[in-house]
Design a protein around this motif. Sequence first.
Motif, PDB file in Angstrom:
ATOM      1  N   ASN A 246       0.830  -1.209   0.000  1.00  0.00           N
ATOM      2  CA  ASN A 246       0.000   0.000   0.000  1.00  0.00           C
ATOM      3  C   ASN A 246       0.863   1.256   0.000  1.00  0.00           C
ATOM      4  O   ASN A 246       0.532   2.249  -0.674  1.00  0.00           O
ATOM      5  CB  ASN A 246      -0.922   0.006   1.218  1.00  0.00           C
ATOM      6  CG  ASN A 246      -1.978  -1.077   1.134  1.00  0.00           C
ATOM      7  OD1 ASN A 246      -2.341  -1.537   0.043  1.00  0.00           O
ATOM      8  ND2 ASN A 246      -2.507  -1.500   2.288  1.00  0.00           N
ATOM      9  N   LEU A 247       1.957   1.213   0.775  1.00  0.00           N
ATOM     10  CA  LEU A 247       2.832   2.378   0.818  1.00  0.00           C
ATOM     11  C   LEU A 247       3.477   2.623  -0.543  1.00  0.00           C
ATOM     12  O   LEU A 247       3.532   3.764  -1.027  1.00  0.00           O
ATOM     13  CB  LEU A 247       3.915   2.172   1.890  1.00  0.00           C
ATOM     14  CG  LEU A 247       4.956   3.292   2.008  1.00  0.00           C
ATOM     15  CD1 LEU A 247       4.292   4.621   2.369  1.00  0.00           C
ATOM     16  CD2 LEU A 247       6.032   2.927   3.032  1.00  0.00           C
ATOM     17  N   LYS A 248       3.944   1.574  -1.193  1.00  0.00           N
ATOM     18  CA  LYS A 248       4.573   1.731  -2.503  1.00  0.00           C
ATOM     19  C   LYS A 248       3.571   2.250  -3.533  1.00  0.00           C
ATOM     20  O   LYS A 248       3.892   3.148  -4.330  1.00  0.00           O
ATOM     21  CB  LYS A 248       5.165   0.396  -2.968  1.00  0.00           C
ATOM     22  CG  LYS A 248       6.382  -0.049  -2.180  1.00  0.00           C
ATOM     23  CD  LYS A 248       6.921  -1.373  -2.714  1.00  0.00           C
ATOM     24  CE  LYS A 248       8.181  -1.794  -1.981  1.00  0.00           C
ATOM     25  NZ  LYS A 248       8.711  -3.098  -2.471  1.00  0.00           N
ATOM     26  N   ASN A 249       2.375   1.686  -3.511  1.00  0.00           N
ATOM     27  CA  ASN A 249       1.351   2.130  -4.472  1.00  0.00           C
ATOM     28  C   ASN A 249       0.926   3.567  -4.197  1.00  0.00           C
ATOM     29  O   ASN A 249       0.714   4.352  -5.134  1.00  0.00           O
ATOM     30  CB  ASN A 249       0.148   1.204  -4.406  1.00  0.00           C
ATOM     31  CG  ASN A 249       0.476  -0.198  -4.897  1.00  0.00           C
ATOM     32  OD1 ASN A 249       1.367  -0.376  -5.737  1.00  0.00           O
ATOM     33  ND2 ASN A 249      -0.224  -1.193  -4.377  1.00  0.00           N
ATOM     34  N   TYR A 255       3.130  10.820  -6.118  1.00  0.00           N
ATOM     35  CA  TYR A 255       4.256  11.553  -6.684  1.00  0.00           C
ATOM     36  C   TYR A 255       4.441  11.275  -8.172  1.00  0.00           C
ATOM     37  O   TYR A 255       5.046  12.072  -8.893  1.00  0.00           O
ATOM     38  CB  TYR A 255       5.540  11.228  -5.916  1.00  0.00           C
ATOM     39  CG  TYR A 255       5.488  11.709  -4.480  1.00  0.00           C
ATOM     40  CD1 TYR A 255       5.795  13.026  -4.171  1.00  0.00           C
ATOM     41  CD2 TYR A 255       5.115  10.838  -3.460  1.00  0.00           C
ATOM     42  CE1 TYR A 255       5.739  13.465  -2.868  1.00  0.00           C
ATOM     43  CE2 TYR A 255       5.064  11.267  -2.148  1.00  0.00           C
ATOM     44  CZ  TYR A 255       5.376  12.598  -1.859  1.00  0.00           C
ATOM     45  OH  TYR A 255       5.320  13.014  -0.575  1.00  0.00           O
ATOM     46  N   ASN A 256       3.987  10.101  -8.614  1.00  0.00           N
ATOM     47  CA  ASN A 256       4.041   9.733 -10.026  1.00  0.00           C
ATOM     48  C   ASN A 256       5.447   9.953 -10.611  1.00  0.00           C
ATOM     49  O   ASN A 256       5.643  10.622 -11.612  1.00  0.00           O
ATOM     50  CB  ASN A 256       3.016  10.567 -10.824  1.00  0.00           C
ATOM     51  CG  ASN A 256       2.791   9.962 -12.217  1.00  0.00           C
ATOM     52  OD1 ASN A 256       3.066   8.770 -12.444  1.00  0.00           O
ATOM     53  ND2 ASN A 256       2.306  10.781 -13.126  1.00  0.00           N
ATOM     54  N   GLU A 267       8.826   8.762   3.309  1.00  0.00           N
ATOM     55  CA  GLU A 267       8.289   7.485   2.858  1.00  0.00           C
ATOM     56  C   GLU A 267       9.379   6.409   2.822  1.00  0.00           C
ATOM     57  O   GLU A 267       9.119   5.233   3.101  1.00  0.00           O
ATOM     58  CB  GLU A 267       7.655   7.630   1.465  1.00  0.00           C
ATOM     59  CG  GLU A 267       6.285   8.293   1.455  1.00  0.00           C
ATOM     60  CD  GLU A 267       6.349   9.779   1.749  1.00  0.00           C
ATOM     61  OE1 GLU A 267       7.466  10.325   1.697  1.00  0.00           O
ATOM     62  OE2 GLU A 267       5.298  10.388   2.039  1.00  0.00           O
ATOM     63  N   LYS A 268      10.602   6.817   2.486  1.00  0.00           N
ATOM     64  CA  LYS A 268      11.718   5.867   2.458  1.00  0.00           C
ATOM     65  C   LYS A 268      11.969   5.316   3.863  1.00  0.00           C
ATOM     66  O   LYS A 268      12.209   4.118   4.048  1.00  0.00           O
ATOM     67  CB  LYS A 268      12.971   6.572   1.919  1.00  0.00           C
ATOM     68  CG  LYS A 268      14.224   5.715   1.901  1.00  0.00           C
ATOM     69  CD  LYS A 268      14.102   4.522   0.968  1.00  0.00           C
ATOM     70  CE  LYS A 268      15.399   3.765   0.882  1.00  0.00           C
ATOM     71  NZ  LYS A 268      15.288   2.551   0.035  1.00  0.00           N
ATOM     72  N   GLU A 273      11.461   0.781   7.793  1.00  0.00           N
ATOM     73  CA  GLU A 273      10.966   0.230   9.063  1.00  0.00           C
ATOM     74  C   GLU A 273      10.049  -0.961   8.825  1.00  0.00           C
ATOM     75  O   GLU A 273      10.136  -1.980   9.524  1.00  0.00           O
ATOM     76  CB  GLU A 273      10.234   1.319   9.846  1.00  0.00           C
ATOM     77  CG  GLU A 273      11.149   2.434  10.359  1.00  0.00           C
ATOM     78  CD  GLU A 273      10.370   3.530  11.041  1.00  0.00           C
ATOM     79  OE1 GLU A 273       9.112   3.455  11.047  1.00  0.00           O
ATOM     80  OE2 GLU A 273      10.999   4.478  11.573  1.00  0.00           O
ATOM     81  N   LEU A 274       9.172  -0.846   7.834  1.00  0.00           N
ATOM     82  CA  LEU A 274       8.270  -1.951   7.522  1.00  0.00           C
ATOM     83  C   LEU A 274       9.040  -3.168   7.011  1.00  0.00           C
ATOM     84  O   LEU A 274       8.701  -4.315   7.353  1.00  0.00           O
ATOM     85  CB  LEU A 274       7.232  -1.506   6.493  1.00  0.00           C
ATOM     86  CG  LEU A 274       6.182  -0.496   6.983  1.00  0.00           C
ATOM     87  CD1 LEU A 274       5.311  -0.033   5.827  1.00  0.00           C
ATOM     88  CD2 LEU A 274       5.317  -1.122   8.073  1.00  0.00           C
TER      89      LEU A 274
END
Length: 538
Positions: A246-249, A255-256, A267-268, A273-274
């Motif tokens: 979900n985070l990657k999508n 940001y596209n 986000e990185k 962490e995930l």
Amino acid sequence: MSTLAALGGWLPFAIVALFIFFLSGAFTLRYQQKRRRDYLVTCVSTISLSLALLTAALLPTDITLVSFMKYQNGTYKDWAQNQTEREHLQEYVRIGYYVLYGLVIVLAFFLNPFMYFYYEEKEEDEKLSTHLCSAMKYTAGFLFFVLLLILVGAFVPQLSKLPSSNSTEWDRFKYLIDHFDSSRVEDSICFVIFSLSLVGFILSSIYTGYGSIGLPISFIRGRRSAKLQQTEIEQQHTDIKNQINNLKNRVKNIYNYPRYVSMPAREKRMLDELEQQESVLCRNEESIRSVRSSILFKCRHIYRPFQIIIGIILLCVALLIFLSLLLSNIDKSIHFVDFKQIFAQGNHTLPNPLDIVVTWTGKFYPANYIVLSCVLIYIILSSLYGLQQIGIYYFCVKMFRFSRGRTKPQALVILCSLLMFIVVAINIFVYLLMPQYTIYGDQQYSTMNFNGTNTVKPCTQYLDTNDCTMTVMGQILLRFLYKVWIFGAAYFIISWLYLAVFLFGCLYKIIRHRESNIQVYTVEHLLDDDEDEPLINS
């Protein structure tokens, strides 16, 4: 007969000594890192544990030798009629104590600190000379400290004044202490050893107090359901995977950006962490699968009833130790005069269950030796369990974790050093548990009544040396604690901490969830560990 008595006391000690060396070596090999095994650490840790355990194992031998000197009617055996012969037999025990304690001092203040600082510096610098110099520099502080204790110990007992008392019993006890007078060298050694024992007694009150009740309860309650635990871990793993996707999508849609453009910092960081949590769950999942596929797990329905029975037996031993120490402390508090005399007070009015049990088994040699040895073994196992469960903290920060096959060299040295301190304090702990048996074993003496009949009574510390023979450990303990009474007062106060930790540990183990089947892996372990073997509880 004196030779037979010596054989009866020293033969079990020799057998126990062989087991001690074997178990100490097996313990260090079991706990240290398998892929980066250091045989110098193995050797030093094995020697440290062995020497400490031998000092504790010498106590049953000491008690057995004095118990052999008398019949049950209170009279001395023919070979023990001469006091010189009795003292000659005990001289070897005294030499054994001082030799073992001297080696413990060398290990505690020189070899173990040197090994610890050497491996601490080894992780930072690759030069051998730098490691050695840094380790020696820090170890010099320990050497200065032990020299200071030796100097203080040579003068403090000599400067102490005898407490005044109008009690006839206390006057007799003062005569006993004067009879077992010591040199300044002995006082120096005793001062250092009792200083170590004081630290060990504090550690024992925490780790042994918790472990003595935690170990049997964990046996009785058992572990969590491995199937449910695996389902829970797999569900967490699925949730983490969904969060990562979900985070990657979400980042891609917002940001596209093309693939060659780096992800924003926030986000990185969240993604890292995930992914770390996912790696941790993979390790935990691998561990729980290894548990479920093991032969031991498949045979759990066979050994589980025996595990419960062993847990109940251990619980009875733990409650017996707790009750004996509690009644002994209450008895001392009831007959409290001052802290200068509290260490010498035996059981006046309240019974001591453990003292009664061990004294009764003295009629059936070697049952008394086995029972006392089992009590000592249980105390040591409880201490190890407490160290595993609680760990070592420094200002609320956990410094080291101890796990099978994954303990770092410096952590293993610390673990063995703590166990060494605790084991050195065991003799004092046993004295507080069962003062009469520790001093005189199952000896009795005959006294004449007013009507001319004789009555056989258990020996106490307020008797003449011709009536009963005191153990060497009893002589060392009572003589030194009489001269430097502050140690006896400290032991008495700290013993209440043991009782408090025992009660807290009982409530904690009952309220909390059952133990996990695996040593749960965390992100901190992942960042601090470079091995990929699963963590399985044993």
